[in-house]
Design a protein around this motif. Structure first.
Motif, PDB file in Angstrom:
ATOM      1  N   PRO A  80      77.834 -30.946   0.311  1.00  0.00           N
ATOM      2  CA  PRO A  80      77.723 -30.700   1.932  1.00  0.00           C
ATOM      3  C   PRO A  80      76.575 -29.722   2.149  1.00  0.00           C
ATOM      4  CG  PRO A  80      79.939 -29.892   0.631  1.00  0.00           C
ATOM      5  CD  PRO A  80      78.845 -30.253  -0.330  1.00  0.00           C
ATOM      6  N   VAL A  81      75.578 -30.515   2.974  1.00  0.00           N
ATOM      7  CA  VAL A  81      74.166 -30.160   3.231  1.00  0.00           C
ATOM      8  C   VAL A  81      73.985 -29.946   4.710  1.00  0.00           C
ATOM      9  CG1 VAL A  81      71.631 -30.384   2.742  1.00  0.00           C
ATOM     10  CG2 VAL A  81      73.595 -31.335   1.090  1.00  0.00           C
ATOM     11  N   THR A  82      73.499 -28.778   5.067  1.00  0.00           N
ATOM     12  CA  THR A  82      73.313 -28.462   6.468  1.00  0.00           C
ATOM     13  C   THR A  82      71.481 -28.453   6.723  1.00  0.00           C
ATOM     14  OG1 THR A  82      75.190 -27.306   6.863  1.00  0.00           O
ATOM     15  CG2 THR A  82      73.371 -27.022   8.399  1.00  0.00           C
ATOM     16  N   PHE A  83      71.253 -29.379   7.669  1.00  0.00           N
ATOM     17  CA  PHE A  83      69.667 -29.326   7.494  1.00  0.00           C
ATOM     18  C   PHE A  83      69.358 -28.780   8.986  1.00  0.00           C
ATOM     19  CE2 PHE A  83      65.794 -31.858   8.741  1.00  0.00           C
ATOM     20  CZ  PHE A  83      65.088 -31.351   7.744  1.00  0.00           C
ATOM     21  N   GLU A  84      68.224 -28.115   9.001  1.00  0.00           N
ATOM     22  CA  GLU A  84      67.870 -27.458  10.184  1.00  0.00           C
ATOM     23  C   GLU A  84      66.226 -27.186  10.495  1.00  0.00           C
ATOM     24  OE1 GLU A  84      68.605 -23.410  12.810  1.00  0.00           O
ATOM     25  OE2 GLU A  84      69.603 -23.417  10.819  1.00  0.00           O
ATOM     26  N   VAL A  85      65.890 -27.521  11.586  1.00  0.00           N
ATOM     27  CA  VAL A  85      64.436 -27.530  11.801  1.00  0.00           C
ATOM     28  C   VAL A  85      64.146 -26.334  12.812  1.00  0.00           C
ATOM     29  CG1 VAL A  85      62.141 -28.567  12.688  1.00  0.00           C
ATOM     30  CG2 VAL A  85      63.883 -29.903  11.068  1.00  0.00           C
ATOM     31  N   ARG A  86      63.449 -25.681  12.619  1.00  0.00           N
ATOM     32  CA  ARG A  86      62.889 -24.525  13.738  1.00  0.00           C
ATOM     33  C   ARG A  86      61.496 -24.634  13.873  1.00  0.00           C
ATOM     34  NH1 ARG A  86      66.155 -19.105  11.233  1.00  0.00           N
ATOM     35  NH2 ARG A  86      68.468 -19.994  11.299  1.00  0.00           N
ATOM     36  N   GLY A  87      61.071 -23.936  15.302  1.00  0.00           N
ATOM     37  CA  GLY A  87      59.669 -24.305  15.547  1.00  0.00           C
ATOM     38  C   GLY A  87      59.367 -25.641  16.085  1.00  0.00           C
ATOM     39  N   GLU A  88      58.176 -25.846  16.306  1.00  0.00           N
ATOM     40  CA  GLU A  88      57.494 -27.274  16.569  1.00  0.00           C
ATOM     41  C   GLU A  88      56.999 -27.846  15.560  1.00  0.00           C
ATOM     42  OE1 GLU A  88      54.316 -28.961  19.776  1.00  0.00           O
ATOM     43  OE2 GLU A  88      54.507 -26.772  19.566  1.00  0.00           O
ATOM     44  N   PRO A  89      57.842 -28.736  15.198  1.00  0.00           N
ATOM     45  CA  PRO A  89      57.335 -29.697  13.919  1.00  0.00           C
ATOM     46  C   PRO A  89      55.890 -30.413  14.262  1.00  0.00           C
ATOM     47  CG  PRO A  89      59.665 -30.471  14.649  1.00  0.00           C
ATOM     48  CD  PRO A  89      58.846 -29.615  15.585  1.00  0.00           C
ATOM     49  N   ARG A  90      55.043 -30.332  13.349  1.00  0.00           N
ATOM     50  CA  ARG A  90      53.598 -30.981  13.580  1.00  0.00           C
ATOM     51  C   ARG A  90      53.296 -31.464  12.132  1.00  0.00           C
ATOM     52  NH1 ARG A  90      53.525 -25.553  14.047  1.00  0.00           N
ATOM     53  NH2 ARG A  90      52.246 -24.206  12.692  1.00  0.00           N
ATOM     54  N   PRO A  91      52.305 -32.367  12.241  1.00  0.00           N
ATOM     55  CA  PRO A  91      51.928 -33.059  10.692  1.00  0.00           C
ATOM     56  C   PRO A  91      51.220 -31.982   9.762  1.00  0.00           C
ATOM     57  CG  PRO A  91      50.970 -34.305  12.558  1.00  0.00           C
ATOM     58  CD  PRO A  91      51.558 -33.100  13.283  1.00  0.00           C
ATOM     59  N   LEU A  92      51.626 -31.934   8.798  1.00  0.00           N
ATOM     60  CA  LEU A  92      51.088 -31.244   7.489  1.00  0.00           C
ATOM     61  C   LEU A  92      49.875 -31.968   6.945  1.00  0.00           C
ATOM     62  CD1 LEU A  92      54.484 -29.925   6.055  1.00  0.00           C
ATOM     63  CD2 LEU A  92      53.039 -28.860   7.854  1.00  0.00           C
ATOM     64  N   PRO A  93      49.029 -31.209   6.159  1.00  0.00           N
ATOM     65  CA  PRO A  93      48.091 -31.812   5.119  1.00  0.00           C
ATOM     66  C   PRO A  93      48.980 -32.801   4.048  1.00  0.00           C
ATOM     67  CG  PRO A  93      47.527 -29.597   5.425  1.00  0.00           C
ATOM     68  CD  PRO A  93      48.807 -29.945   6.181  1.00  0.00           C
ATOM     69  N   PRO A  94      48.365 -33.806   3.754  1.00  0.00           N
ATOM     70  CA  PRO A  94      49.279 -34.623   2.698  1.00  0.00           C
ATOM     71  C   PRO A  94      49.553 -33.921   1.491  1.00  0.00           C
ATOM     72  CG  PRO A  94      47.142 -35.512   3.607  1.00  0.00           C
ATOM     73  CD  PRO A  94      47.197 -34.299   4.321  1.00  0.00           C
ATOM     74  N   SER A  95      49.014 -32.957   1.027  1.00  0.00           N
ATOM     75  CA  SER A  95      49.297 -32.406  -0.172  1.00  0.00           C
ATOM     76  C   SER A  95      50.458 -31.485  -0.208  1.00  0.00           C
ATOM     77  CB  SER A  95      48.203 -31.501  -0.794  1.00  0.00           C
ATOM     78  OG  SER A  95      47.699 -30.628   0.078  1.00  0.00           O
ATOM     79  N   ALA A  96      50.449 -30.783   1.167  1.00  0.00           N
ATOM     80  CA  ALA A  96      51.524 -29.723   1.554  1.00  0.00           C
ATOM     81  C   ALA A  96      52.832 -30.559   1.995  1.00  0.00           C
ATOM     82  CB  ALA A  96      50.813 -28.759   2.494  1.00  0.00           C
ATOM     83  N   ASP A  97      52.625 -31.507   2.655  1.00  0.00           N
ATOM     84  CA  ASP A  97      53.696 -32.350   2.938  1.00  0.00           C
ATOM     85  C   ASP A  97      54.326 -32.949   1.898  1.00  0.00           C
ATOM     86  OD1 ASP A  97      55.056 -33.669   4.973  1.00  0.00           O
ATOM     87  OD2 ASP A  97      53.904 -35.536   5.096  1.00  0.00           O
ATOM     88  N   ARG A  98      53.798 -33.215   0.973  1.00  0.00           N
ATOM     89  CA  ARG A  98      54.247 -34.074  -0.280  1.00  0.00           C
ATOM     90  C   ARG A  98      55.160 -32.749  -1.371  1.00  0.00           C
ATOM     91  NH1 ARG A  98      50.162 -36.314  -2.284  1.00  0.00           N
ATOM     92  NH2 ARG A  98      49.458 -34.839  -3.369  1.00  0.00           N
ATOM     93  N   ALA A  99      54.284 -31.716  -1.156  1.00  0.00           N
ATOM     94  CA  ALA A  99      54.869 -30.699  -1.970  1.00  0.00           C
ATOM     95  C   ALA A  99      56.109 -30.243  -1.334  1.00  0.00           C
ATOM     96  CB  ALA A  99      53.909 -29.342  -2.014  1.00  0.00           C
ATOM     97  N   ALA A 100      56.239 -30.082  -0.203  1.00  0.00           N
ATOM     98  CA  ALA A 100      57.572 -29.680   0.537  1.00  0.00           C
ATOM     99  C   ALA A 100      58.519 -30.570   0.243  1.00  0.00           C
ATOM    100  CB  ALA A 100      57.231 -29.455   2.063  1.00  0.00           C
ATOM    101  N   TYR A 101      58.399 -31.934   0.389  1.00  0.00           N
ATOM    102  CA  TYR A 101      59.373 -32.734  -0.081  1.00  0.00           C
ATOM    103  C   TYR A 101      59.944 -32.684  -1.716  1.00  0.00           C
ATOM    104  CZ  TYR A 101      62.038 -37.122  -0.860  1.00  0.00           C
ATOM    105  OH  TYR A 101      62.934 -38.141  -1.162  1.00  0.00           O
ATOM    106  N   ARG A 102      59.002 -32.439  -2.401  1.00  0.00           N
ATOM    107  CA  ARG A 102      59.348 -32.372  -3.703  1.00  0.00           C
ATOM    108  C   ARG A 102      60.036 -30.868  -4.128  1.00  0.00           C
ATOM    109  NH1 ARG A 102      59.430 -37.404  -5.261  1.00  0.00           N
ATOM    110  NH2 ARG A 102      57.413 -38.493  -5.438  1.00  0.00           N
ATOM    111  N   ILE A 103      59.504 -29.940  -3.278  1.00  0.00           N
ATOM    112  CA  ILE A 103      60.469 -28.690  -3.647  1.00  0.00           C
ATOM    113  C   ILE A 103      61.685 -28.596  -3.131  1.00  0.00           C
ATOM    114  CG2 ILE A 103      60.409 -26.368  -2.854  1.00  0.00           C
ATOM    115  CD1 ILE A 103      57.183 -26.385  -2.873  1.00  0.00           C
ATOM    116  N   ALA A 104      61.854 -29.498  -1.988  1.00  0.00           N
ATOM    117  CA  ALA A 104      63.371 -29.473  -1.463  1.00  0.00           C
ATOM    118  C   ALA A 104      64.145 -30.531  -2.418  1.00  0.00           C
ATOM    119  CB  ALA A 104      63.271 -30.106  -0.015  1.00  0.00           C
ATOM    120  N   GLN A 105      63.436 -31.653  -2.836  1.00  0.00           N
ATOM    121  CA  GLN A 105      64.050 -32.485  -3.846  1.00  0.00           C
ATOM    122  C   GLN A 105      64.682 -31.643  -5.037  1.00  0.00           C
ATOM    123  OE1 GLN A 105      61.971 -35.363  -5.836  1.00  0.00           O
ATOM    124  NE2 GLN A 105      63.425 -36.968  -5.228  1.00  0.00           N
ATOM    125  N   GLU A 106      63.803 -31.096  -5.698  1.00  0.00           N
ATOM    126  CA  GLU A 106      64.048 -30.211  -7.121  1.00  0.00           C
ATOM    127  C   GLU A 106      65.107 -29.112  -6.619  1.00  0.00           C
ATOM    128  OE1 GLU A 106      64.069 -29.049 -10.892  1.00  0.00           O
ATOM    129  OE2 GLU A 106      63.280 -30.892  -9.785  1.00  0.00           O
TER     130      GLU A 106
END
Length: 377
Positions: free
Chosen positions: A266-292
């Protein structure tokens, strides 16, 4: 060895030329004809030059003494000092400037005394002045050659250092690339295999009891395998420099959450603030950290629910993954310093952020990553 042979040829040729010159040049009034003793002294003046680069200072001293002895016995010739000039040039040119000066001054002083005593005339003879001038000239030329050789050595050393620096940089880049590949494969395969393992366990449990419920588990296994193939293709595409299109990022977190839910988490996903594009490296890092982080929950937390929060601030994106697993599952059974946690920290630090991971304040396990949202960070 080759230089010694060349020096030997030069020494023999010089000896022959000086002997012929001594026979052809007219003698002054008190000079004696060139006899076998004189030829032997000329050989003693010239032949040591064969080893002038091996033992430059001893050869220069020996040649100077033999030349003084030749003139002391009143043998004819104006060329007998040529080997002394070559010997002094070699000494200075090889970097022994002080020794060359000492040999030159000593030769001129002794030569003057020999001529003065022999002629009983202590005036400065023209031959002394000529020899002193020639010795100064060859010493200056030798010093110029020594300076040029030293410059070439410095240039060569700098070239070697530059090549070593390039090799070290290449090795460092290769090491960074290997680390990146290891992180990508670890994050991709570990998460997918964890999902497949959970669903395979569910399928095995339902195979005999409720076959009708096998379809969702098998579908989840199929989707997990397909997702793994897509991510592996994206990783290989980056390695082939085919561009980063299709690389995982924050926009794919909902799909990651859905896959975790399909695995029974069971997972609850929430976004706060105004989403905006991230630098490619930070964008990929966020996904991989959440995945791990979700992979760790699947593997270690047991029965748990998870909250995934993306909070956009002015300069940072805060990614928070928290589960409420039992204390034993989230604390003792879950490694505090495993390769997954190390990889998450490395990813966060590599893009200029930071990451903390450990037991949550209300139990379970908490992962918090703060990543920059600007490229210049």
């Amino acid at each position: 060895m080759v230089k010694t042979r060349m020096d030997a040829v030069v020494a023999i040729a010089m000896a022959a030329g000086i002997v012929v010159g001594g026979l052809l040049v007219a003698r002054a009034g008190e000079q004696r004809p060139l006899d076998p003793l004189g030829v032997a002294l000329l050989a003693a003046v010239c032949l040591p030059l064969a080893w002038r680069r091996v033992w430059p200072v001893p050869v220069a001293v020996a040649v100077s003494l033999a030349c003084v002895a030749y003139y002391a016995l009143l043998f004819p010739g104006i060329f007998a000092t040529a080997p002394v000039l070559l010997a002094v040039y070699t000494v200075v040119g090889l970097g022994h400037r002080l020794e060359g000066i000492v040999v030159s001054v000593g030769f001129v002083v002794v030569f003057y005394l020999v001529i003065a005593v022999t002629r009983n005339d202590f005036g400065v003879h023209d031959g002394v002045l000529w020899n002193a001038g020639f010795l100064i000239a060859v010493a200056v030329i030798g010093q110029m050659v020594a300076g040029h050789r030293a410059y070439l050595r410095v240039v060569e050393q700098r070239a070697i250092e530059a090549e070593r620096t390039r090799e070290e940089a290449a090795l460092r880049r290769a090491s960074e690339e290997r680390l990146w590949i290891a992180q990508e494969l670890h994050d991709t395969l570990t998460h997918t295999i964890s999902v497949i393992t959970v669903q395979a366990g569910v399928a095995a449990h339902l195979a005999d009891r409720d076959p009708e419920r096998l379809r969702p588990a098998l579908t989840a296994i199929k989707e997990a395998g397909q997702e793994a193939m897509r991510e592996l293709r994206a990783t290989l595409g980056v390695l082939r420099q085919a561009g980063a299109d299709g690389e995982p990022g924050v926009d794919r977190l909902p799909r990651l959450v859905a896959r975790a839910e399909a695995a029974g988490l069971p997972v609850t996903f929430e976004v706060r603030g105004e989403p905006r594009p991230l630098p490619p490296s930070a964008d990929r890092a966020a996904y991989r950290i959440a995945q791990e982080a979700l992979t760790n929950v699947l593997r270690h937390a047991g029965a748990a629910t998870v909250t995934v929060l993306c909070h956009y601030r002015r300069d940072t994106l805060t990614l928070r993954v928290q589960d409420d697993g039992a204390a034993g599952g989230a604390g003792t059974a879950r490694p505090r310093h495993g390769m997954g946690l190390i990889g998450m920290r490395e990813r966060a630090v590599a893009v200029g952020g930071k990451l903390t991971a450990g037991p949550g304040p209300e139990g379970g396990f908490l992962v918090v990553a703060e990543l920059p949202v600007r490229e210049d960070a």
